[in-house]
Design a protein around this motif. Structure first.
Motif, PDB file in Angstrom:
ATOM      1  N   PRO A   1      -7.322  87.198 -39.517  1.00  7.70           N
ATOM      2  CA  PRO A   1      -6.605  87.588 -40.743  1.00  7.70           C
ATOM      3  C   PRO A   1      -5.090  87.384 -40.638  1.00  7.70           C
ATOM      4  N   ASP A   2      -4.472  87.056 -41.770  1.00  9.19           N
ATOM      5  CA  ASP A   2      -3.043  86.712 -41.814  1.00  9.19           C
ATOM      6  C   ASP A   2      -2.136  87.777 -41.215  1.00  9.19           C
ATOM      7  N   VAL A   3      -2.371  89.059 -41.518  1.00 10.29           N
ATOM      8  CA  VAL A   3      -1.477  90.112 -41.029  1.00 10.29           C
ATOM      9  C   VAL A   3      -1.487  90.161 -39.501  1.00 10.29           C
ATOM     10  N   LEU A   4      -2.660  89.998 -38.902  1.00  8.46           N
ATOM     11  CA  LEU A   4      -2.751  89.989 -37.443  1.00  8.46           C
ATOM     12  C   LEU A   4      -2.167  88.701 -36.878  1.00  8.46           C
ATOM     13  N   GLN A   5      -2.397  87.587 -37.563  1.00 10.39           N
ATOM     14  CA  GLN A   5      -1.876  86.317 -37.092  1.00 10.39           C
ATOM     15  C   GLN A   5      -0.350  86.323 -37.022  1.00 10.39           C
ATOM     16  N   LYS A   6       0.300  86.981 -37.969  1.00  9.17           N
ATOM     17  CA  LYS A   6       1.766  87.058 -37.953  1.00  9.17           C
ATOM     18  C   LYS A   6       2.264  87.772 -36.706  1.00  9.17           C
ATOM     19  N   VAL A   7       1.564  88.822 -36.291  1.00  6.89           N
ATOM     20  CA  VAL A   7       1.948  89.539 -35.072  1.00  6.89           C
ATOM     21  C   VAL A   7       1.665  88.679 -33.851  1.00  6.89           C
ATOM     22  N   LEU A   8       0.493  88.061 -33.803  1.00  7.45           N
ATOM     23  CA  LEU A   8       0.132  87.233 -32.651  1.00  7.45           C
ATOM     24  C   LEU A   8       1.071  86.045 -32.490  1.00  7.45           C
ATOM     25  N   ASN A   9       1.590  85.530 -33.585  1.00  5.01           N
ATOM     26  CA  ASN A   9       2.514  84.391 -33.510  1.00  5.01           C
ATOM     27  C   ASN A   9       3.781  84.720 -32.734  1.00  5.01           C
ATOM     28  N   LYS A  10       4.116  85.982 -32.607  1.00  4.97           N
ATOM     29  CA  LYS A  10       5.325  86.382 -31.890  1.00  4.97           C
ATOM     30  C   LYS A  10       5.123  86.379 -30.376  1.00  4.97           C
ATOM     31  N   LEU A  11       3.900  86.247 -29.928  1.00  5.01           N
ATOM     32  CA  LEU A  11       3.604  86.304 -28.496  1.00  5.01           C
ATOM     33  C   LEU A  11       3.919  84.983 -27.807  1.00  5.01           C
ATOM     34  N   PRO A  12       4.288  85.037 -26.537  1.00  5.15           N
ATOM     35  CA  PRO A  12       4.569  83.798 -25.809  1.00  5.15           C
ATOM     36  C   PRO A  12       3.311  82.983 -25.506  1.00  5.15           C
ATOM     37  N   ALA A  13       2.138  83.595 -25.536  1.00  2.00           N
ATOM     38  CA  ALA A  13       0.865  82.892 -25.355  1.00  2.00           C
ATOM     39  C   ALA A  13      -0.166  83.567 -26.234  1.00  2.00           C
ATOM     40  N   GLN A  14      -1.063  82.788 -26.774  1.00  2.00           N
ATOM     41  CA  GLN A  14      -2.061  83.338 -27.691  1.00  2.00           C
ATOM     42  C   GLN A  14      -3.279  83.814 -26.921  1.00  2.00           C
ATOM     43  N   PRO A  15      -3.721  85.028 -27.180  1.00  2.00           N
ATOM     44  CA  PRO A  15      -4.924  85.518 -26.503  1.00  2.00           C
ATOM     45  C   PRO A  15      -6.164  84.779 -26.990  1.00  2.00           C
ATOM     46  N   PRO A  16      -7.192  84.712 -26.145  1.00  2.00           N
ATOM     47  CA  PRO A  16      -8.441  84.081 -26.580  1.00  2.00           C
ATOM     48  C   PRO A  16      -9.008  84.773 -27.814  1.00  2.00           C
ATOM     49  N   HIS A  17      -9.532  83.978 -28.718  1.00  2.00           N
ATOM     50  CA  HIS A  17     -10.051  84.470 -29.989  1.00  2.00           C
ATOM     51  C   HIS A  17     -11.085  85.582 -29.792  1.00  2.00           C
ATOM     52  N   ASP A  18     -11.989  85.413 -28.818  1.00  2.00           N
ATOM     53  CA  ASP A  18     -13.046  86.401 -28.622  1.00  2.00           C
ATOM     54  C   ASP A  18     -12.499  87.763 -28.214  1.00  2.00           C
ATOM     55  N   LEU A  19     -11.361  87.796 -27.527  1.00  2.00           N
ATOM     56  CA  LEU A  19     -10.760  89.080 -27.150  1.00  2.00           C
ATOM     57  C   LEU A  19     -10.145  89.781 -28.353  1.00  2.00           C
ATOM     58  N   VAL A  20      -9.596  88.998 -29.287  1.00  2.00           N
ATOM     59  CA  VAL A  20      -9.042  89.586 -30.505  1.00  2.00           C
ATOM     60  C   VAL A  20     -10.173  90.162 -31.355  1.00  2.00           C
ATOM     61  N   VAL A  21     -11.254  89.409 -31.482  1.00  2.00           N
ATOM     62  CA  VAL A  21     -12.411  89.891 -32.243  1.00  2.00           C
ATOM     63  C   VAL A  21     -12.981  91.145 -31.587  1.00  2.00           C
ATOM     64  N   ASP A  22     -13.068  91.138 -30.250  1.00  2.00           N
ATOM     65  CA  ASP A  22     -13.552  92.310 -29.519  1.00  2.00           C
ATOM     66  C   ASP A  22     -12.669  93.528 -29.794  1.00  2.00           C
ATOM     67  N   ALA A  23     -11.356  93.337 -29.809  1.00  2.00           N
ATOM     68  CA  ALA A  23     -10.433  94.449 -30.088  1.00  2.00           C
ATOM     69  C   ALA A  23     -10.636  94.973 -31.510  1.00  2.00           C
ATOM     70  N   MET A  24     -10.901  94.069 -32.446  1.00  2.00           N
ATOM     71  CA  MET A  24     -11.144  94.497 -33.823  1.00  2.00           C
ATOM     72  C   MET A  24     -12.436  95.316 -33.903  1.00  2.00           C
ATOM     73  N   GLU A  25     -13.457  94.888 -33.175  1.00  2.00           N
ATOM     74  CA  GLU A  25     -14.717  95.644 -33.149  1.00  2.00           C
ATOM     75  C   GLU A  25     -14.516  97.013 -32.490  1.00  2.00           C
ATOM     76  N   GLN A  26     -13.734  97.046 -31.412  1.00  2.00           N
ATOM     77  CA  GLN A  26     -13.468  98.321 -30.743  1.00  2.00           C
ATOM     78  C   GLN A  26     -12.715  99.266 -31.667  1.00  2.00           C
ATOM     79  N   GLN A  27     -11.783  98.730 -32.457  1.00  2.00           N
ATOM     80  CA  GLN A  27     -11.041  99.549 -33.409  1.00  2.00           C
ATOM     81  C   GLN A  27     -11.995 100.186 -34.416  1.00  2.00           C
ATOM     82  N   LYS A  28     -12.962  99.408 -34.888  1.00  2.00           N
ATOM     83  CA  LYS A  28     -13.948  99.930 -35.841  1.00  2.00           C
ATOM     84  C   LYS A  28     -14.755 101.072 -35.228  1.00  2.00           C
ATOM     85  N   LEU A  29     -15.174 100.889 -33.975  1.00  2.00           N
ATOM     86  CA  LEU A  29     -16.053 101.862 -33.330  1.00  2.00           C
ATOM     87  C   LEU A  29     -15.329 103.083 -32.778  1.00  2.00           C
TER      88      LEU A  29
END
Length: 109
Positions: free
Chosen positions: A46-74
């Motif tokens: 999602p765009d709002v998360l992508q804007k934050v991730l763009n500020k990082l010096p390296a992009q985390p693997p997609h599956d870890l971001v999805v995992d964090a989103m699932e953990q947030q839900k649970l």
């Protein structure tokens, strides 16, 4: 899953880069990178998360971001997630962590 730039035990310098991929930059085994300007776009995050991730010096693997989103839900937070561990291993300044947490939490509302 696609990766824009992958570096394994090497270093590189880029003036300006635009990357459209699941992972913008994947640094492994003490790799070092210097990028003057990075424009990273992912169609799956999602765009709002992508804007934050763009500020990082390296992009985390997609599956870890999805995992964090699932953990947030649970669990209602992303502390001790796989994403947290990835940041620690990369040596990325965790001052970004509150911004990432808030961006992910806002998506779950």
């Amino acid at each position: 899953m696609s990766t824009g730039i992958r570096s394994d035990n090497s270093s590189f310098t880029v003036g300006r880069a635009t990357i459209i991929a699941d992972v913008g930059i994947d640094l492994k085994n003490n790799s070092k990178a210097h990028i003057d300007e990075l424009n990273f776009y992912s169609c799956e995050i999602p765009d709002v998360l992508q804007k934050v991730l763009n500020k990082l010096p390296a992009q985390p693997p997609h599956d870890l971001v999805v995992d964090a989103m699932e953990q947030q839900k649970l669990m209602g937070n992303i502390d001790s997630s796989k994403l947290w561990g990835w940041f620690q291993k990369q040596g990325i300044n965790l001052a970004f962590w509150p911004q990432i947490g808030l961006a992910i939490a806002s998506l779950m509302q």
